[in-house]
Enzyme design. Structure first.
Site, PDB file in Angstrom:
ATOM      1  N   GLU A 123      52.905  33.132  23.702  1.00  9.26           N
ATOM      2  CA  GLU A 123      52.999  31.825  24.391  1.00  9.26           C
ATOM      3  C   GLU A 123      53.458  31.131  23.114  1.00  9.26           C
ATOM      4  O   GLU A 123      52.813  30.957  22.183  1.00  9.26           O
ATOM      5  CB  GLU A 123      51.964  31.520  25.127  1.00  9.26           C
ATOM      6  N   LYS A 125      52.738  27.447  21.254  1.00  6.81           N
ATOM      7  CA  LYS A 125      51.344  26.832  21.096  1.00  6.81           C
ATOM      8  C   LYS A 125      51.696  25.533  20.940  1.00  6.81           C
ATOM      9  O   LYS A 125      52.593  24.888  20.137  1.00  6.81           O
ATOM     10  CB  LYS A 125      50.871  27.102  19.916  1.00  6.81           C
ATOM     11  N   ASP A 127      52.121  21.460  21.040  1.00  7.09           N
ATOM     12  CA  ASP A 127      51.205  20.182  20.313  1.00  7.09           C
ATOM     13  C   ASP A 127      50.983  19.352  21.412  1.00  7.09           C
ATOM     14  O   ASP A 127      51.878  18.240  21.145  1.00  7.09           O
ATOM     15  CB  ASP A 127      51.706  20.124  18.836  1.00  7.09           C
ATOM     16  N   TYR A 239      48.977  26.632  31.711  1.00  4.84           N
ATOM     17  CA  TYR A 239      49.175  28.164  31.462  1.00  4.84           C
ATOM     18  C   TYR A 239      47.722  28.928  31.411  1.00  4.84           C
ATOM     19  O   TYR A 239      47.723  29.875  31.010  1.00  4.84           O
ATOM     20  CB  TYR A 239      49.238  28.062  29.695  1.00  4.84           C
ATOM     21  N   LYS A 326      49.570  30.293  13.568  1.00  2.00           N
ATOM     22  CA  LYS A 326      50.343  29.127  13.261  1.00  2.00           C
ATOM     23  C   LYS A 326      51.621  29.397  12.414  1.00  2.00           C
ATOM     24  O   LYS A 326      51.815  30.144  11.505  1.00  2.00           O
ATOM     25  CB  LYS A 326      49.234  28.354  12.317  1.00  2.00           C
ATOM     26  N   CYS A 420      71.113  -0.664 -13.463  1.00  7.35           N
ATOM     27  CA  CYS A 420      70.913   0.872 -13.429  1.00  7.35           C
ATOM     28  C   CYS A 420      70.292   1.340 -14.402  1.00  7.35           C
ATOM     29  O   CYS A 420      70.291   0.997 -15.722  1.00  7.35           O
ATOM     30  CB  CYS A 420      72.505   1.140 -13.886  1.00  7.35           C
ATOM     31  N   CYS A 423      72.687   3.180 -17.332  1.00  5.61           N
ATOM     32  CA  CYS A 423      73.653   2.393 -18.205  1.00  5.61           C
ATOM     33  C   CYS A 423      73.293   0.803 -18.454  1.00  5.61           C
ATOM     34  O   CYS A 423      73.724   0.503 -18.978  1.00  5.61           O
ATOM     35  CB  CYS A 423      75.157   2.582 -17.662  1.00  5.61           C
ATOM     36  N   CYS A 438      75.254   1.246  -8.680  1.00  7.78           N
ATOM     37  CA  CYS A 438      75.904   1.063  -9.977  1.00  7.78           C
ATOM     38  C   CYS A 438      77.376   1.175 -10.056  1.00  7.78           C
ATOM     39  O   CYS A 438      77.986   1.944  -9.679  1.00  7.78           O
ATOM     40  CB  CYS A 438      75.440   2.051 -11.141  1.00  7.78           C
ATOM     41  N   CYS A 443      79.508   4.608 -16.293  1.00  9.85           N
ATOM     42  CA  CYS A 443      78.220   4.985 -16.512  1.00  9.85           C
ATOM     43  C   CYS A 443      78.014   6.350 -16.415  1.00  9.85           C
ATOM     44  O   CYS A 443      78.624   7.312 -15.777  1.00  9.85           O
ATOM     45  CB  CYS A 443      77.477   4.512 -15.100  1.00  9.85           C
TER      46      CYS A 443
END
Ligand code: IVH
Length: 711
Positions: A123, A125, A127, A239, A326, A420, A423, A438, A443
């Site tokens: 099944e 799991k 959360d 379940y 898991k 920058c 440069c 920039c 550059c």
């Protein structure tokens, strides 16, 4: 620590580690249950518990009643009436690998040989938050949280607001007769989409947001005011039958059918005749993980025969006959060591995080994206913070946010750069956009990224020309734009570090071979803002070559379906710049001047196929996806019907996915769409999975770390 690490320790070391673990876990329990403010992820917590159990297996004589393994959950909080559960509401042992599962099975067979031939259910799991629901004569009379497993909190009034919860069973009058007494265990949860929306709404009201869907379900159910709970989009999966009176199912598989017949919401599960099937089912769920509308952190494996399951007994608080397998973690916490910035090929400045290395789902993560400066400010991310890092399947790892509770006061707020970093030119910011740029066309960082992108598989596909060589070429001033690649000589390359005859020749051959790539590839490679492979393919349909495109006006471009004013402006702007005119001249002279094969004669791999799109795609908007499919001969419909050939599924898909499943319509991901259309998927869809087969999903276990975006 792994089990092997523990086995290597001497007794004194092991004892120290044991005490340390107990202290740590008690602390995390307190943070989680009492303060509602955990500082580590669930996955890390489970691992600590696993380590503690390993030590206790080696030294059962050390176990005292104060060990976290001896306690089922946490004491109920104040504010709700306490309810004693009719039977202990147990928890689950965890497995993290196939080997863990096989070892579990071997232990059980030793304990009871009948297990050898047992069948199982597998099944999802969920959360969420475990709840215990009491029905008398078919009426819902009492609902409780799990609490410490023996006593929970009476949250009946809140549970009544959960719309999926049957207040009377059977819901369908033709269903099975209600047992006189029935106690059902289920999980209250919230979907990923509702979670996102709720957090957005809470944030807009300036209220505290939730960390994850489970935290949300718990917080919502434990509101003292049921009216608040009623506003929360809580859902339920049932379940298990904890106890009851009457003729009750004898297997877990029948239990699920029975609960469904009574009107409870029950997830789809698998019924497996043996362990191999179980492991296969795990992989199937793992693959589907992203498509599921709810958060699922693994599967639960259960021995189907309930009498056999019962007879196997319980260790601590975990029944032996069930196991949670898991999924690899996607979210962990680690320390943010530094924030640095990357200069992209369009000059975009993107911040990224340098992390204390941490493992997520089998890969060691050292860097993660921080999206943009606004994101850092909004989330109040500081250097030195403990941060949640998420890496799901095929996306680049990113920082979810800081663990504010773990702050020591030493953290340093981040100041974005004003210039920058490469440069030194001042950065530019359009007030309407979040990003900083920039804008210095010379550059060197930008140029190196443009060369790298030009050579990538998405564009001109020049093998061997990666980031490092691009940087070397720029540094040695051998190239000032992408066109200069076609003027490189053997002697030029031999001057570079690490280049010998063979390597130089190979690179030159690769560059020469790229001359014949189709126009759309070249267009993609020019790094015109907003023009990726999709738009390039679209432009190729309307303009036979770059000269023709250079003449296009904004109005003309905007008239094309899939192109808006921003991209139109960007294209016209690009072609108007003298340095780009020079670049085009150089390309033409070098013979890099593909002419488009126009639509009519072009292969239309998607001809005759109808697509429907659901969820958010990574590389294109809905409009662009439609244009892309149409450009390759396909059709796009707005809803799923029997006439649909494929459903293209993006992130957070909607109800269309369910509809497609019902009708048995195949689903494909974005990458497969590119592949079906005969296009190379953009790097962001393929990053980090070089070894992956041509179609399908990225393997989340892939040990390769996705690289950071280039901007
Ligand atoms: S069976 C005796 N089945 O996971 C154990 N639990 O980590 C009974 N959970 O506390 C649990 N999905 O809240 C079971 N399909 C599923 C589940 C499930 C989620 C939760 C449950 C439990 C926790 C254990």
């Amino acid at each position: 620590m792994t089990r092997e690490d523990l086995l290597k320790m001497d007794e004194a070391q092991l004892r120290r580690r044991y005490e340390e673990l107990k202290r740590e876990i008690h602390y995390h329990n307190y943070r989680y249950y009492v303060l509602n403010a955990p500082v580590i992820s669930d996955y890390e917590y489970d691992r600590l518990m696993q380590e503690l159990r390993w030590i206790e297996e080696l030294h059962p004589e050390w176990v005292t009643p104060d060990s976290p393994t001896q306690r089922v959950g946490a004491p109920p909080a104040e504010g709700f009436r306490k309810v004693r559960h009719p039977v202990p509401v147990l928890s689950l042992a965890n497995a993290f690998s196939d080997e863990d599962v096989r070892a579990w099975f071997r232990r059980l067979v030793r304990l009871d040989p009948r297990v050898e031939n047992a069948d199982f259910t597998v099944e999802p799991k969920i959360d969420g938050l475990s709840v215990v629901l009491h029905y008398r004569e078919g009426q819902f009379v009492l609902g409780a949280t799990r609490g410490d497993g023996l006593e929970g909190e009476d949250v009946t009034a809140n549970l009544r607001t959960v719309k999926q919860l049957p207040l009377r069973i059977p819901v369908d009058p033709n269903g099975p007769p209600p047992p006189r007494y029935l106690v059902v265990r289920g999980e209250v949860y919230i979907t990923k989409e509702d979670f996102r929306r709720l957090n957005e709404a809470l944030a807009a009201r300036g209220e505290r947001t939730y960390l994850n869907p489970r935290n949300t379900a718990a917080g919502s159910l434990r509101q003292l005011d049921p009216r608040v709970t009623a506003e929360r989009p809580l859902r339920l999966w049932a379940y298990q039958i904890l106890t009851g009176e009457g003729d009750l199912p004898r297997t877990q598989w029948e239990t699920l059918q029975y609960l469904r017949a009574l009107g409870f919401p029950v997830f789809d599960a698998d019924h497996c005749p043996d362990l191999d099937c179980v492991l296969q089912a795990y992989r199937k769920w793992l693959q589907r993980r992203d498509e599921l509308p709810y958060e699922c952190d693994g599967v639960v494996i259960k021995i189907n025969d309930l009498a056999l399951q019962q007879s196997l007994g319980v260790v601590g608080k975990d029944p032996r006959g069930m196991l949670a397998y898991k999924f690899p973690a996607r979210e962990v916490t680690t320390k943010l060591l530094d924030i640095r910035v990357n200069v992209g090929r369009t000059g975009k400045i993107t911040p990224y995080a340098i992390l204390e290395p941490v493992e997520i789902g089998g890969a060691i993560i050292r860097k993660a994206t921080l999206h943009n400066f606004e994101y850092i400010r909004e989330k109040d991310i500081r250097i030195g913070d403990r941060v949640y890092v998420k890496r799901s399947g095929d996306v680049i790892p990113y920082i979810v946010g800081p663990v504010k509770e773990a702050r020591t006061g030493e953290e340093i707020p981040y100041e974005p750069p004003t210039h920058c970093p490469v440069c030194g030119e001042p950065l530019y910011h359009d007030p309407d956009e979040v990003d900083w740029y920039c804008v210095n066309a010379a550059c060197p960082a930008q140029l190196a990224r443009r060369i790298e992108y030009f050579a990538s598989r998405t564009a001109m596909d020049i093998p061997g020309l990666g980031r490092k060589i691009a940087e070397q070429l720029v540094e040695a001033r051998l190239v000032e734009d992408v066109a200069d690649l076609y003027y490189l000589t053997r002697d030029d390359l031999l001057k570079l570090e690490g280049f010998a005859e063979k390597k130089a020749e190979n690179l030159l051959a690769g560059i020469a071979a790229s001359r014949n790539r189709p126009l759309r590839r070249l267009l993609t490679g020019l790094s015109i803002k907003g023009v990726g492979p999709t738009i390039a393919a679209l432009l190729e349909q309307h303009y036979p070559d770059l000269d023709a495109l250079a003449q296009a006006t904004r109005e003309e471009l905007e008239a094309l379906e899939g192109i808006g004013p921003v991209i139109a402006r960007s294209i016209v702007d690009w072609f108007s710049r003298p340095r780009h005119r020079r670049l085009l001249e150089k390309l033409k002279k070098a013979g890099v001047w593909p002419r488009a094969v126009q639509a009519a004669t072009q292969a239309q791999p998607l001809a005759g196929l109808t697509f429907v799109i659901t969820g958010t795609l990574k590389t294109m908007t809905r409009e662009q996806a439609k244009a892309f499919i149409e450009a390759h001969g396909g059709r796009v419909a707005s809803s799923v019907s029997r006439k649909t050939n494929y459903l293209v599924v993006g992130a957070n898909p909607g109800s269309k996915l369910q509809k497609a499943r019902q009708l048995g319509i195949p689903t494909i991901d974005e990458r497969t769409l590119y592949e079906m259309a005969g296009e190379t998927p953009p790097a962001e869809l393929t990053e980090g999975d070089a070894d992956r087969p041509a179609a399908g999903r990225a393997d989340p276990d892939s040990p390769k770390q996705p690289t950071l975006p280039l901007g």
